[in-house]
Design a protein around this motif. Structure first.
Motif, PDB file in Angstrom:
ATOM      1  N   LEU A  53       0.875  -1.387   0.001  1.00  0.00           N
ATOM      2  CA  LEU A  53       0.054   0.092  -0.051  1.00  0.00           C
ATOM      3  C   LEU A  53       0.898   1.323   0.137  1.00  0.00           C
ATOM      4  N   ASP A  54       1.977   1.219   0.270  1.00  0.00           N
ATOM      5  CA  ASP A  54       3.064   2.219   0.121  1.00  0.00           C
ATOM      6  C   ASP A  54       2.931   3.014  -1.076  1.00  0.00           C
ATOM      7  N   PHE A 138      -1.508   8.119   0.474  1.00  0.00           N
ATOM      8  CA  PHE A 138      -2.735   7.427   1.318  1.00  0.00           C
ATOM      9  C   PHE A 138      -1.956   6.612   2.281  1.00  0.00           C
ATOM     10  N   VAL A 139      -2.830   6.904   3.549  1.00  0.00           N
ATOM     11  CA  VAL A 139      -2.099   6.364   4.648  1.00  0.00           C
ATOM     12  C   VAL A 139      -3.310   5.225   4.980  1.00  0.00           C
ATOM     13  N   SER A 140      -2.865   3.968   5.403  1.00  0.00           N
ATOM     14  CA  SER A 140      -3.897   3.090   5.966  1.00  0.00           C
ATOM     15  C   SER A 140      -3.644   2.756   7.196  1.00  0.00           C
ATOM     16  N   LYS A 145      -2.798  -4.066   6.471  1.00  0.00           N
ATOM     17  CA  LYS A 145      -1.694  -4.574   5.813  1.00  0.00           C
ATOM     18  C   LYS A 145      -1.571  -6.018   6.644  1.00  0.00           C
ATOM     19  N   GLY A 146      -1.551  -5.761   8.012  1.00  0.00           N
ATOM     20  CA  GLY A 146      -1.511  -7.129   8.840  1.00  0.00           C
ATOM     21  C   GLY A 146      -2.308  -8.072   8.524  1.00  0.00           C
ATOM     22  N   SER A 150       0.811 -12.609   4.918  1.00  0.00           N
ATOM     23  CA  SER A 150       0.964 -14.072   5.056  1.00  0.00           C
ATOM     24  C   SER A 150       2.276 -14.453   5.507  1.00  0.00           C
ATOM     25  N   PRO A 151       2.124 -15.270   6.535  1.00  0.00           N
ATOM     26  CA  PRO A 151       3.700 -16.115   7.127  1.00  0.00           C
ATOM     27  C   PRO A 151       4.339 -16.634   6.008  1.00  0.00           C
TER      28      PRO A 151
END
Length: 156
Positions: A53-54, A138-140, A145-146, A150-151
């Motif tokens: 999202l950056d 844009f800042v979420s 994001k977490g 995915s691990p």
């Protein structure tokens, strides 16, 4: 920033930029959403293509009052990619308008959420540039994001 975005929405503003998906055929287009949440949802729906999202910014476009928009006819099924591609290609090739308004596939039909596809080669496209406003990055919330992380890095 929220008041600027809300004001732009009230005045028919459009937000967000991506690719024109099923409607993109035959030339460059800009794909915008009528609300910031819909623009973010589009990125999340295509997370496998973006997974970051950056680097996104928030922009609004306030078109002139007499700016002409074409709307996708109700008889074109927005879930039929071939029909959408054919319609978008004809709209682009014929340069009917600088903007095509289409419903969101991600939101129910009864919802007012829409996308606006712009043809930057159309002679009236430049009319939009005077109404273009940048509102910053844009800042979420980090939880978004977490939730998408995915691990297993092979899934990214």
């Amino acid at each position: 920033m929220a008041s600027s975005v809300q004001e732009a929405q009230r005045r028919r503003g459009v937000l967000g930029i991506g690719s024109a998906g099923a409607f993109q055929s035959g030339g460059p287009t800009l794909y915008l959403s009528t609300t910031l949440p819909l623009a973010a949802l589009e990125v999340l729906a295509h997370w496998a293509d973006y997974y970051n999202l950056d680097g996104y910014g928030v922009f609004t476009v306030d078109p002139p009052d007499d700016f002409e928009f074409e709307r996708l006819p109700d008889d074109v099924n927005v879930r039929d990619a071939a029909a959408c591609t054919a319609y978008g290609a004809a709209w682009l090739a014929e340069a009917r308008t600088a903007a095509l308004v289409v419903p969101s596939v991600l939101m129910p039909a009864a919802c007012a959420e829409r996308h606006v596809i712009l043809n930057p080669r159309h002679p009236e496209f430049d009319q939009l540039l005077g109404g273009l406003r940048a509102h910053g990055p844009f800042v979420s919330d980090p939880r978004i994001k977490g939730a998408l992380s995915s691990p297993d890095e092979s899934l990214r």
